[in-house]
Design an enzyme around this catalytic site. Structure first.
Site, PDB file in Angstrom:
ATOM      1  N   TYR A  80       0.839  -1.194   0.000  1.00 40.40           N
ATOM      2  CA  TYR A  80       0.000   0.000   0.000  1.00 40.40           C
ATOM      3  C   TYR A  80       0.875   1.245   0.000  1.00 40.40           C
ATOM      4  O   TYR A  80       2.083   1.182   0.240  1.00 40.40           O
ATOM      5  CB  TYR A  80      -0.953   0.013   1.205  1.00 40.40           C
ATOM      6  N   ARG A 109       8.296   3.602  -4.977  1.00 42.82           N
ATOM      7  CA  ARG A 109       8.288   2.617  -3.877  1.00 42.82           C
ATOM      8  C   ARG A 109       7.221   1.546  -4.125  1.00 42.82           C
ATOM      9  O   ARG A 109       7.412   0.378  -3.818  1.00 42.82           O
ATOM     10  CB  ARG A 109       8.061   3.328  -2.538  1.00 42.82           C
ATOM     11  N   ARG A 111      -7.355 -21.518  -0.524  1.00 44.04           N
ATOM     12  CA  ARG A 111      -6.351 -20.888   0.331  1.00 44.04           C
ATOM     13  C   ARG A 111      -5.090 -21.740   0.287  1.00 44.04           C
ATOM     14  O   ARG A 111      -5.035 -22.806   0.884  1.00 44.04           O
ATOM     15  CB  ARG A 111      -6.873 -20.777   1.770  1.00 44.04           C
ATOM     16  N   HIS A 144      -0.668 -21.295   0.137  1.00 50.19           N
ATOM     17  CA  HIS A 144       0.371 -20.279   0.341  1.00 50.19           C
ATOM     18  C   HIS A 144       1.060 -19.844  -0.951  1.00 50.19           C
ATOM     19  O   HIS A 144       1.388 -18.674  -1.119  1.00 50.19           O
ATOM     20  CB  HIS A 144       1.431 -20.781   1.331  1.00 50.19           C
ATOM     21  N   LYS A 182       6.557  -2.110   1.944  1.00 56.19           N
ATOM     22  CA  LYS A 182       5.390  -1.446   2.556  1.00 56.19           C
ATOM     23  C   LYS A 182       4.203  -2.407   2.473  1.00 56.19           C
ATOM     24  O   LYS A 182       3.232  -2.199   1.733  1.00 56.19           O
ATOM     25  CB  LYS A 182       5.091  -0.102   1.877  1.00 56.19           C
ATOM     26  N   GLU A 222      13.201   2.229  13.456  1.00 62.51           N
ATOM     27  CA  GLU A 222      12.245   3.283  13.075  1.00 62.51           C
ATOM     28  C   GLU A 222      11.171   3.303  14.143  1.00 62.51           C
ATOM     29  O   GLU A 222      11.373   2.761  15.236  1.00 62.51           O
ATOM     30  CB  GLU A 222      11.681   3.011  11.675  1.00 62.51           C
TER      31      GLU A 222
HETATM   32  C1  LIG Z   1       6.783   1.618   9.483  1.00 63.75           C
HETATM   33  C2  LIG Z   1       6.804   2.947   8.824  1.00 63.75           C
HETATM   34  N1  LIG Z   1       7.962   3.634   8.768  1.00 63.75           N
HETATM   35  C3  LIG Z   1       8.030   4.852   8.184  1.00 63.75           C
HETATM   36  C4  LIG Z   1       6.912   5.449   7.638  1.00 63.75           C
HETATM   37  C5  LIG Z   1       7.022   6.804   6.984  1.00 63.75           C
HETATM   38  O1  LIG Z   1       6.938   6.655   5.580  1.00 63.75           O
HETATM   39  P1  LIG Z   1       6.437   7.850   4.648  1.00 63.75           P
HETATM   40  O2  LIG Z   1       7.296   9.017   4.962  1.00 63.75           O
HETATM   41  O3  LIG Z   1       6.622   7.318   3.279  1.00 63.75           O
HETATM   42  O4  LIG Z   1       5.001   8.110   5.013  1.00 63.75           O
HETATM   43  C6  LIG Z   1       5.685   4.770   7.671  1.00 63.75           C
HETATM   44  C7  LIG Z   1       4.481   5.370   7.081  1.00 63.75           C
HETATM   45  O5  LIG Z   1       3.429   4.787   7.037  1.00 63.75           O
HETATM   46  C8  LIG Z   1       5.629   3.490   8.275  1.00 63.75           C
HETATM   47  O6  LIG Z   1       4.468   2.798   8.323  1.00 63.75           O
END
Ligand SMILES: Cc1ncc(COP(=O)(O)O)c(C=O)c1O
Length: 285
Positions: free
Chosen positions: A32, A51, A100, A102, A149, A182
């Site tokens: 997403y 991305r 279903r 994998h 993501k 993070e």
């Molecule tokens: C785990 C994580 N890290 C960092 C970010 C920041 O990413 P962005 O600056 O692309 O929104 C997000 C944003 O959703 C996130 O979910």
């Protein structure tokens, strides 16, 4: 009425339907993006698309959509939902299989979904008006592919909830070596002696678009020194300033970590300079 996009159609949110056999639902098998739009102006559309392409390629999900098709969808969603301050959420899952199993199925169509939600107005670099964040810290217990993501966000959700339950608004994570990775939904920056530092990109963190833009803006448009390097938890706790960044927050100052003040416990001058520069250049990408 909220208008959403689903597999080629724009329709009211209440009418959008997907199969319960969708692999996004069963496995979290999808990716997403969230792209901010202020009064119809998109922030970072190109890097967000890059991305998304990287994530789809890594998961071997194919769609028949190119960047122009996504731009049309995003612009239509913004226009149909009032063109105010909106986050545009785009989601591609591998699609609905008949069973279903994998292994990746070979002949299902990806599910493409988009909707918008209201976000605050574009942040301004005003130390008096910004509401600083209180965060907590925790060991990062997510998987080893945090650069994707993925819609499989349970690890992030559980860490976010951990902070929320402790009265914090975010949770900053560190690995077993005591290195900051993070936050549950943000990237992390520290400032010490006027130098800005953020952990380097690897599989332990998402390559945030706000992080990417902020580093580029500081390097191109300021003399503020910037480093991408390992940041330890003890550095985090001794920093003069700490920021968390994401598309909907831009650069948010943190003044409290685990109940203790960051630096002097006030929003810092380097934050004000960085957020001011970001505001001046947010539409350049
Ligand atoms: C785990 C994580 N890290 C960092 C970010 C920041 O990413 P962005 O600056 O692309 O929104 C997000 C944003 O959703 C996130 O979910």
């Amino acid at each position: 009425m909220t208008s959403v996009y689903l597999n080629g159609d724009f329709l009211p949110m209440s009418e959008a339907r997907i199969s319960p056999m969708d692999r996004g639902f069963l496995f979290g098998d999808g990716i997403y993006e969230v792209i901010p739009s202020y009064s119809g102006r998109l922030v970072g559309f190109g890097p967000h698309m890059q991305r998304m392409r990287d994530g789809l390629a890594e998961l071997e999900i194919r769609t028949n959509m190119d960047e122009a098709a996504w731009r049309d969808i995003v612009e239509t969603l913004v226009q149909q939902n009032g063109s105010g301050n909106l986050g545009v959420y785009l989601h591609v899952s591998r699609g609905a299989d008949s069973k279903r199993h994998h292994a990746y199925p070979t002949s299902v169509d990806a599910t493409c979904f988009g909707f918008t939600f209201e976000i605050p107005p574009p942040p301004v670099a005003d130390k008096q008006r910004v509401t600083p964040y209180r965060v907590s810290t925790a060991e990062d217990l997510r998987w080893k592919r945090c650069h994707i993501k993925s819609t499989a966000l349970l690890g992030n959700v559980m860490h976010y909830q951990q902070g929320h339950a402790a009265g914090a608004q975010e949770t900053i994570l560190y690995n077993s070596d005591g290195e900051v990775t993070e936050a549950a939904a943000c990237n992390v920056f520290v400032v010490r002696g006027g130098v800005v530092a953020t952990p380097p990109l690897d599989h332990q963190k998402l390559p945030g678009i706000t992080r990417l833009m902020l580093l580029d803006i500081l390097r191109r448009h300021s003399d503020i020194p910037v480093e991408e390097r390992v940041v330890t938890v003890s550095e985090l706790l001794q920093a003069d300033e700490v920021w968390i960044t994401s598309s909907s927050k831009e650069i948010a100052p943190v003044t409290m970590i685990d109940g203790k003040p960051v630096g002097a416990g006030e929003v810092g001058d380097v934050w004000a300079a960085a957020q001011g520069l970001f505001a001046a250049h947010r539409y350049d990408y």
